[in-house]
Design a protein around this motif. Structure first.
Motif, mmCIF file in Angstrom:
data_model
loop_
_atom_site.group_PDB
_atom_site.id
_atom_site.type_symbol
_atom_site.label_atom_id
_atom_site.label_comp_id
_atom_site.label_asym_id
_atom_site.label_seq_id
_atom_site.Cartn_x
_atom_site.Cartn_y
_atom_site.Cartn_z
ATOM 1 N N UNK A 52 0.805 -1.223 0.000
ATOM 2 C CA UNK A 52 0.000 0.000 0.000
ATOM 3 C C UNK A 52 0.840 1.275 0.000
ATOM 4 N N UNK A 53 2.012 1.247 0.601
ATOM 5 C CA UNK A 53 2.809 2.467 0.729
ATOM 6 C C UNK A 53 3.170 3.100 -0.609
ATOM 7 N N UNK A 54 3.651 2.369 -1.604
ATOM 8 C CA UNK A 54 3.946 3.023 -2.885
ATOM 9 C C UNK A 54 2.702 3.616 -3.552
ATOM 10 N N UNK A 55 1.574 2.916 -3.432
ATOM 11 C CA UNK A 55 0.331 3.431 -4.000
ATOM 12 C C UNK A 55 -0.073 4.743 -3.330
ATOM 13 N N UNK A 56 -0.018 4.771 -2.012
ATOM 14 C CA UNK A 56 -0.377 5.987 -1.270
ATOM 15 C C UNK A 56 0.583 7.117 -1.626
ATOM 16 N N UNK A 57 1.874 6.802 -1.735
ATOM 17 C CA UNK A 57 2.866 7.827 -2.073
ATOM 18 C C UNK A 57 2.640 8.387 -3.471
ATOM 19 N N UNK A 58 2.264 7.537 -4.405
ATOM 20 C CA UNK A 58 2.052 7.984 -5.778
ATOM 21 C C UNK A 58 0.785 8.838 -5.880
ATOM 22 N N UNK A 59 -0.269 8.439 -5.184
ATOM 23 C CA UNK A 59 -1.548 9.146 -5.292
ATOM 24 C C UNK A 59 -1.577 10.409 -4.434
ATOM 25 N N UNK A 60 -1.073 10.319 -3.208
ATOM 26 C CA UNK A 60 -1.231 11.423 -2.244
ATOM 27 C C UNK A 60 0.063 12.139 -1.897
#
Length: 133
Positions: A52-60
């Protein structure tokens, strides 16, 4: 580097503390499955964080990953604090139980398992009941 060392030291206490709490709180009949579930979820949390961390970093944005994981941990801690009993296992009845005493620490459940003993492995690790001396 200091925060990584502190995280490692504090995380190292999680599994032994979990085992100690299970020894005191969980009835013997379900202790193994309870600990297996807790350890599985502990590891799945790490995997979920890595996914989840890379996804959250990319989106937010990068800094939002710290906010998201910190918020999740804080919510988990507050929920645990509010949900878990405060008086210890002796004064806690499981949810849905109509009795006022818990099976944890119950003298009858301890007496029922008193006859169970670990096998005597002897000096070589072989069971003494196998006929070898």
């Amino acid at each position: 580097i200091a925060s990584r060392i502190a995280m490692g030291l504090f995380s190292a206490c999680a599994m032994p503390a979990t085992s100690a709490m299970a020894a005191r709180w969980v009835p013997p009949q379900v202790k193994a499955s309870t600990l297996a579930t807790v350890y599985m979820l502990f590891n799945m949390g790490g995997v979920l964080g890595l996914v989840a961390t890379p996804f959250i970093a990319q989106v937010c944005g990068f800094s939002s990953t710290f906010m998201a994981t910190g918020l999740a941990g804080a919510l988990w801690a507050v929920g645990s604090w509010l949900y878990l009993p405060q008086n210890g296992p002796e004064g806690h009845s499981p949810k849905g139980s109509s009795s006022s005493s818990s099976s944890v620490g119950n003298k009858e459940s301890v007496a029922a398992t008193a006859h169970l003993q670990a096998p005597d492995l002897g000096q070589n690790g072989a069971s003494s009941s196998s006929g070898s001396s």
